[in-house]
Design an enzyme around this catalytic site. Sequence first.
Site, short mmCIF file in Angstrom:
data_model
loop_
_atom_site.label_atom_id
_atom_site.label_comp_id
_atom_site.label_asym_id
_atom_site.label_seq_id
_atom_site.Cartn_x
_atom_site.Cartn_y
_atom_site.Cartn_z
N ASN A 13 78.82 12.26 41.87
CA ASN A 13 79.83 12.21 43.06
C ASN A 13 81.00 12.67 42.46
OD1 ASN A 13 81.37 11.44 45.15
ND2 ASN A 13 80.99 9.25 44.82
N PRO A 14 81.27 13.94 42.19
CA PRO A 14 82.50 14.37 41.50
C PRO A 14 83.66 14.04 42.41
CG PRO A 14 81.17 16.16 42.27
CD PRO A 14 80.41 14.93 42.86
N PHE A 55 86.88 3.85 40.66
CA PHE A 55 86.57 4.03 41.72
C PHE A 55 85.58 3.34 42.60
CE2 PHE A 55 83.77 6.53 44.85
CZ PHE A 55 84.70 7.03 45.45
N1 SAM Z 1 79.71 8.05 40.52
C1 SAM Z 1 80.84 7.00 40.85
C2 SAM Z 1 80.48 6.65 42.26
O1 SAM Z 1 79.70 7.34 43.20
O2 SAM Z 1 80.91 5.42 42.81
C3 SAM Z 1 82.04 7.36 40.85
C4 SAM Z 1 82.46 8.55 41.55
S1 SAM Z 1 84.14 8.85 41.68
C5 SAM Z 1 84.41 9.79 43.30
C6 SAM Z 1 84.41 10.42 40.44
C7 SAM Z 1 84.35 9.79 38.94
O3 SAM Z 1 84.25 10.87 38.10
C8 SAM Z 1 85.40 8.92 38.60
O4 SAM Z 1 85.09 7.72 37.99
C9 SAM Z 1 86.31 10.08 37.84
O5 SAM Z 1 86.97 9.26 36.76
C10 SAM Z 1 85.19 10.80 36.98
N2 SAM Z 1 85.52 12.02 36.57
C11 SAM Z 1 86.44 13.02 37.34
N3 SAM Z 1 86.59 14.31 36.73
C12 SAM Z 1 85.87 14.02 35.71
C13 SAM Z 1 85.54 14.97 34.52
N4 SAM Z 1 85.98 16.04 34.30
N5 SAM Z 1 84.71 14.47 33.40
C14 SAM Z 1 84.32 13.08 33.47
N6 SAM Z 1 84.49 12.31 34.63
C15 SAM Z 1 85.25 12.72 35.52
N1 GLN Z 2 84.15 9.17 49.51
C1 GLN Z 2 85.43 9.32 48.92
C2 GLN Z 2 86.43 9.35 50.19
O1 GLN Z 2 86.16 9.55 51.27
C3 GLN Z 2 85.63 10.65 48.13
C4 GLN Z 2 84.80 10.60 46.88
C5 GLN Z 2 85.15 11.97 46.05
O2 GLN Z 2 86.01 12.40 46.05
N2 GLN Z 2 83.82 12.04 45.48
O3 GLN Z 2 87.42 8.80 49.87
#
Ligand code: SAM
Ligand code: GLN
Length: 297
Positions: free
Chosen positions: A200-201, A91
Site C-alpha cells: 500500500n504505497p 500510518f
Molecule cells: N502497509 C501499511 C498499511 O497499509 O497500513 C502502511 C501503508 S502507508 C500508506 C505507506 C508506508 O510506506 C509508510 O509506512 C511509509 O513509511 C512507507 N514508505 C513510503 N515510501 C517508502 C519507500 N520508498 N521505501 C520504504 N518504505 C516506504
Molecule cells: N488511504 C489513504 C487516504 O485516503 C492513503 C493511503 C496511501 O497513500 N497509500 O488517506
Amino acid sequence: MTRAEALERLRTRLRAAGIQPANQEAEWLLAHALETSVSALWKDKTALLDPTQEDALEALTRRRERREPLQLILGEMPFHHVTLQVEPGVFIPRPETEELVEAVLEALGGDVVDRGRAPDPRRLLDLGTGTGAIAIALLHALPGWQGVAVDRSPLAVALAARNAHRNGVGERLRTMIGDFTSPASAPWEPDGPFDLVVSNPPYIRRGDIPGLMPEVRDHDPVEALDGGPDGLDALRQLAARLTAWLRPGGHLALEIGADQADTVLGILSPHIQDARILPDRAGFPRIAIGIQRSGDA
Ligand code: SAM
Ligand code: GLN
C-alpha cells in the site's frame, strides 16, 4: 453524571467538532475512559462516573475534539483478523486495506489449500509495511508462509515487529528498514524473489495533501501519503523493480487511488500478466492485482 448522560454529552461535543459517526465513537471513548468494553458499558446505564473517570473522559474527549484519530487515542485497532497497536508517527491502517488482504487470499486460492504440503515455505514481501498490517494479517491467515516487511521509517519497522509478535507471527516475519526506491537500500534482495509482493504505497497527489481530513493530514506521516505530483511516483519505482522481487508466476497486489486505475494498468502491464483492478466494498477501483510474466527480465 450517569453513563447515559455522559454518552449524550459526548455525542453532542463530537458532532459539534464535525466527527462522524459520533454515536459509535462516543461509545468507544466512554468505554475506554471506564476501562471496559462497549458491550459491558450498557449493563448499567445509570451507573455514575466517579471523578477519576470523569477526568479521564474529559481528557480523551478534548483529544478527539482536536481531531486526533480515534485509533491513536485508543492505542490499538482491529485489522482483518488481528489486533494492531498504533502510535503517533506511523500510518494508521484503513478498512479498504483489509479488502486488499481479502483479495490476495482469494487470488492465492489453491496455494492456501496446499499450504501444509508446500516443500518450502512460501514467502511474501510487504513494501512500506507501516504497522505491519498487511503482512501480519496475511501470515495470520497463511500458516505455511513466511514474510519480509520493509519500511524506510525505523519507527514503523519497530512497531511492525512488536505487532507481529503480539499476533503470534513474529517467528515468521522479518522486519527491516529499507527504501524500495533505492537499489542500494534493499537488504531483502539477497534472499531471492518472493511468491507474493504486496504494497500500500504512498499514492496521494502532493497537491491534494493540504485538503485531506485533519486526522489524516495532521497525524499520518506525510512520507506515508505523498506520491509525488500525480500520486504515482512510488508505484512507478516499485513496478520498475518488480522483476527482482517477484518470481515468475508470483502474485502482486497493490492498493491504489480510486482515479488511478487506468494509469496503473499501463505502468504494470509490461511486467504483470492479467493485471486487473478490483473494486473495494464501496465500488471504487482500489486494488491492482496480477501475476508476474514468466521470463520477463
Ligand atoms: N502497509 C501499511 C498499511 O497499509 O497500513 C502502511 C501503508 S502507508 C500508506 C505507506 C508506508 O510506506 C509508510 O509506512 C511509509 O513509511 C512507507 N514508505 C513510503 N515510501 C517508502 C519507500 N520508498 N521505501 C520504504 N518504505 C516506504
Ligand atoms: N488511504 C489513504 C487516504 O485516503 C492513503 C493511503 C496511501 O497513500 N497509500 O488517506
